[in-house]
Scaffold this active site. Structure first.
Site, mmCIF file in Angstrom:
data_model
loop_
_atom_site.group_PDB
_atom_site.id
_atom_site.type_symbol
_atom_site.label_atom_id
_atom_site.label_comp_id
_atom_site.label_asym_id
_atom_site.label_seq_id
_atom_site.Cartn_x
_atom_site.Cartn_y
_atom_site.Cartn_z
ATOM 1 N N SER A 124 -6.004 1.626 23.385
ATOM 2 C CA SER A 124 -7.377 1.205 23.106
ATOM 3 C C SER A 124 -8.270 1.133 24.336
ATOM 4 C CB SER A 124 -7.371 -0.153 22.402
ATOM 5 O OG SER A 124 -6.755 -1.143 23.204
ATOM 6 N N HIS A 134 -7.087 3.909 16.854
ATOM 7 C CA HIS A 134 -8.084 4.684 17.589
ATOM 8 C C HIS A 134 -7.866 6.195 17.439
ATOM 9 C CE1 HIS A 134 -9.773 1.141 19.635
ATOM 10 N NE2 HIS A 134 -8.533 0.705 19.550
ATOM 11 N N LYS A 160 -12.931 1.145 12.404
ATOM 12 C CA LYS A 160 -13.356 1.960 13.540
ATOM 13 C C LYS A 160 -13.997 3.250 13.014
ATOM 14 C CE LYS A 160 -10.318 -0.264 16.857
ATOM 15 N NZ LYS A 160 -10.092 -1.461 16.042
#
Length: 382
Positions: free
Chosen positions: A171, A199, A231
């Site tokens: 991250s 991610h 995200k």
């Protein structure tokens, strides 16, 4: 007589003296600040199709899910999202949690235990670390990205049952884990591989299906994935992807699932809509990667060495916390919001700016970023 808060005040004072004090800074609606700090990688959090779907779900199902998933908190919409996630990520089954953090805690506490050694990468996200701690497992932390160290830890473990936990895209650094090599090692020892794709989903792999898919491991029964909906999908929540037996075990034993209120319908509807946009517009995946490369070049132009980004994150290491804070503040004063990471999120002397790309950044946005970030990094304050 003490009021019981002396230790709290001392801890806050120590953090302040070390340059590690944090404060909340609420965003205002309609801000013209250029966002290079969030994890909204595909620019879907404010997409009208996504926000409309959130509203529709709230109107149909209510503001909240009304209970835990095992009582009243599972709706037909939750089931649809789980089926869609499994299909998109080429996984046998999926289970939605109310956050990615809880998905990681849930999967490690359910699959771990005193008779299971967990080998964890030193760069793993806090949610994986906390999952390891709460699992009751013997835990071996190995140097970041070191497959040989993983092999040694598995070979010398004191338990028969074994598990390896890693982010796929880390991250802060934004680098990729060597998933194919890790899987070969874990399989040779009969271990499970748990991969946090927070991610990677929407950024890595064919059509943004993630790093596990890119490594050719999506159909492997000994690979368990976690993903987030907050995200690239611009919503909220998390999920575990894996064999049906894994999902069944989580439903029956994962306290982070059993004793938590189900994900709110608005977030479920938003995530479903965002997944539909990703399917229909896979060009967003290439766009976010291209914009990350452009942002990295901007940072290099300011004299900070950064590697070619492997995902959407560009990390500019500045060293001292004060320097990173000053550089981030200088950017924000000029209308550009970048992330600022300090210990314990990063190692001592590893304070950095974390600059994130978004698929919807325009050439004008990148030009604005170039002027502001370069000035902030070159200034005495930065």
């Amino acid at each position: 007589m003490s009021d019981g808060l002396d230790r709290v005040r001392a801890a806050l004072a120590a953090r302040d003296a070390a340059g590690l004090h944090r404060v909340l800074r609420p965003r205002a609606p309609g801000s013209d600040v250029l966002d290079l700090a969030s994890n909204d990688y595909l620019g879907l959090a404010g997409d009208p199709r996504v926000t409309a779907a959130a509203g529709d779900a709230a109107r149909e199902w209510g503001a909240g899910s009304t209970g835990s998933r095992l009582v009243t908190g599972s709706t037909a919409l939750h089931r649809e999202l789980e089926q869609s996630l499994a299909q998109f990520c080429r996984a046998p089954a999926a289970l939605v949690f109310s956050s990615g953090y809880l998905a990681n805690v849930g999967v490690l506490t359910a699959l771990g235990g005193p008779d299971v050694t967990i080998v964890s990468d030193a760069g793993n996200h806090a949610s994986l670390i906390d999952g390891c701690r709460l699992s009751g497992s013997p835990v071996r932390v190995v140097p970041h990205g070191d497959v040989a160290a993983v092999e040694r830890a598995l070979a010398t473990a004191s338990t028969d049952a074994l598990l390896v936990a890693t982010d796929s895209v880390f991250s802060v650094d934004g680098d990729l884990a060597p998933l194919a090599e890790l899987h070969a090692v874990t399989r040779s020892h009969g271990a499970l591989l748990v991969v946090d794709e927070a991610h990677a989903l929407g950024v890595i792999g064919p059509d943004g299906r993630g790093a596990v898919e890119a490594a050719g491991l999506a159909g492997e029964p000994d690979v368990v994935r976690t993903v987030v909906l907050s995200k690239s999908l611009g919503a909220q929540g998390g999920a575990v992807l894996g064999a049906p037996e894994v999902v069944e075990l989580l439903v029956n034993t994962a306290r982070a699932f059993i004793f938590d209120t189900g994900l709110a319908p608005a977030s479920v509807g938003a995530a479903l809509a965002a997944l539909g946009v990703l399917r229909a517009e896979p060009s967003r995946v290439d766009a976010v990667r291209s914009n990350a490369a452009a942002l990295a070049e901007i940072v290099r132009g300011a004299g900070i060495a950064v590697p070619a980004p492997e995902a959407a994150v560009v990390r500019a290491v500045l060293g001292e916390p004060g320097r990173a804070v000053a550089a981030a503040a200088a950017c924000l004063e000029r209308g550009v919001h970048v992330g600022c990471f300090r210990p314990p999120s990063v190692p001592v002397d590893g304070s950095c700016l974390r600059i994130t790309a978004r698929a919807t950044l325009t050439p004008g946005d990148l030009a604005r970023a170039a002027a502001v970030v370069a000035e902030a990094l070159r200034s005495p304050r930065g």
